[in-house]
Design a protein around this motif. Structure first.
Motif, PDB file in Angstrom:
ATOM      1  N   SER A  65       9.122   2.242  -1.460  1.00  0.00           N
ATOM      2  CA  SER A  65       9.537   3.028  -0.299  1.00  0.00           C
ATOM      3  C   SER A  65       9.022   2.351   0.962  1.00  0.00           C
ATOM      4  O   SER A  65       8.205   1.427   0.912  1.00  0.00           O
ATOM      5  N   GLU A  66       9.483   2.835   2.092  1.00  0.00           N
ATOM      6  CA  GLU A  66       9.016   2.285   3.367  1.00  0.00           C
ATOM      7  C   GLU A  66       7.510   2.500   3.525  1.00  0.00           C
ATOM      8  O   GLU A  66       6.794   1.613   4.006  1.00  0.00           O
ATOM      9  N   THR A  67       7.036   3.657   3.089  1.00  0.00           N
ATOM     10  CA  THR A  67       5.596   3.947   3.168  1.00  0.00           C
ATOM     11  C   THR A  67       4.803   3.010   2.269  1.00  0.00           C
ATOM     12  O   THR A  67       3.742   2.507   2.661  1.00  0.00           O
ATOM     13  N   GLU A  68       5.300   2.755   1.079  1.00  0.00           N
ATOM     14  CA  GLU A  68       4.624   1.851   0.148  1.00  0.00           C
ATOM     15  C   GLU A  68       4.637   0.422   0.670  1.00  0.00           C
ATOM     16  O   GLU A  68       3.634  -0.299   0.551  1.00  0.00           O
ATOM     17  N   SER A  69       5.737   0.004   1.229  1.00  0.00           N
ATOM     18  CA  SER A  69       5.826  -1.345   1.794  1.00  0.00           C
ATOM     19  C   SER A  69       4.843  -1.518   2.947  1.00  0.00           C
ATOM     20  O   SER A  69       4.184  -2.560   3.071  1.00  0.00           O
ATOM     21  N   GLU A  70       4.737  -0.492   3.778  1.00  0.00           N
ATOM     22  CA  GLU A  70       3.821  -0.551   4.913  1.00  0.00           C
ATOM     23  C   GLU A  70       2.370  -0.592   4.437  1.00  0.00           C
ATOM     24  O   GLU A  70       1.549  -1.323   5.000  1.00  0.00           O
ATOM     25  N   ALA A  71       2.049   0.169   3.394  1.00  0.00           N
ATOM     26  CA  ALA A  71       0.690   0.165   2.852  1.00  0.00           C
ATOM     27  C   ALA A  71       0.335  -1.213   2.303  1.00  0.00           C
ATOM     28  O   ALA A  71      -0.781  -1.709   2.493  1.00  0.00           O
ATOM     29  N   CYS A  73       1.697  -4.124   3.267  1.00  0.00           N
ATOM     30  CA  CYS A  73       1.587  -5.048   4.386  1.00  0.00           C
ATOM     31  C   CYS A  73       0.249  -4.881   5.096  1.00  0.00           C
ATOM     32  O   CYS A  73      -0.404  -5.867   5.455  1.00  0.00           O
ATOM     33  N   GLU A  74      -0.170  -3.647   5.294  1.00  0.00           N
ATOM     34  CA  GLU A  74      -1.444  -3.399   5.975  1.00  0.00           C
ATOM     35  C   GLU A  74      -2.614  -3.994   5.198  1.00  0.00           C
ATOM     36  O   GLU A  74      -3.509  -4.622   5.774  1.00  0.00           O
TER      37      GLU A  74
END
Length: 241
Positions: A65-71, A73-74
């Motif tokens: 998900s977008e949230t998982e991808s962002e996590a 990347c961070e």
């Protein structure tokens, strides 16, 4: 006006080992993924987001998900920042001087086209004493595949200089997947590699190879000889047949 597209990792900076180790660690830290394949040539899309999606689909049966991808990347950025703080990355010899020299030329546009996340590229370039803000840049934040990232880089460079195309274009990279993407687009390629990496590029039929950028005259000679891609028939951002 001509355009030179530069890859980042392994081309302008020595970062491949640090980069790969941090990516694999981030996949474990955030998702618990183990035994992640680190032979990047095995992946369909050899970009940070492409590797993330493929690893996720293999284990979860779906894309992140977008949230998982962002996590992811961070955490990836955190690990890279820590690694670069402890052991700053080195630029490829002559890279800074070449980029500075090209920035002074009115007949040449420069852009970056890299398969890593934008934030990761900025951290690594800064660590090596280079600026990712020096030129327009396309990353895997823009597209999943390398050839689409290159197309985005061309489009961004054209928009930055207010042109609809370039007289001649060349991509400068270090890996066989860079070669594959260039062939798909019909872009000339200059390799920056030494030892076994150079041998792999030669095996792919690459003629123009440099160990680094210290010889700017040789780089210019290779750029002129590598072949012209005329703006007629190549429009920025449009896939080539």
């Amino acid at each position: 006006m001509d355009l030179i597209l530069f890859d980042v990792d392994g081309t302008l900076i020595r970062s491949m080992q640090d980069d790969g180790e941090c990516l694999v660690t981030a996949l474990y830290d955030v998702f618990g993924f183990t035994d992640v394949e680190d032979d990047w040539s095995c992946y369909q899309h050899i970009t940070d987001v492409g590797i993330l999606i493929e690893a996720f689909e293999q284990r979860k049966g779906r894309a992140p998900s977008e949230t998982e991808s962002e996590a992811f990347c961070e955490r990836y950025v955190e690990l890279l920042t820590e690694r670069c703080s402890e052991n700053p990355l080195e630029p490829i010899a002559g890279a800074a001087m070449l980029l500075d020299a090209l920035a002074e030329r009115e007949d040449i546009a420069v852009a970056f086209a890299t398969g890593c996340f934008r934030r990761c590229a900025a951290v690594k370039m800064l660590s090596a004493g280079l600026s990712f803000d020096l030129a327009p840049a396309a990353t895997c934040d823009d597209a999943i595949s390398r050839h689409e990232i290159m197309e985005n880089g061309i489009a961004k460079a054209a928009a930055n200089h207010g042109v609809t195309g370039f007289d001649n274009m060349v991509y400068v990279g270090d890996a066989i997947w860079d070669v594959w993407a260039c062939r798909r687009l019909g872009l000339p390629f200059i390799g920056v590699a030494a030892d076994i990496t150079a041998d792999r590029l030669r095996a792919e039929g690459i003629e123009f190879l440099l160990p680094d950028f210290r010889d700017q005259g040789l780089f210019e000679d290779y750029r002129e000889r590598s072949g012209a891609v005329r703006s007629a028939g190549f429009r920025p951002g449009l896939p080539q047949s």
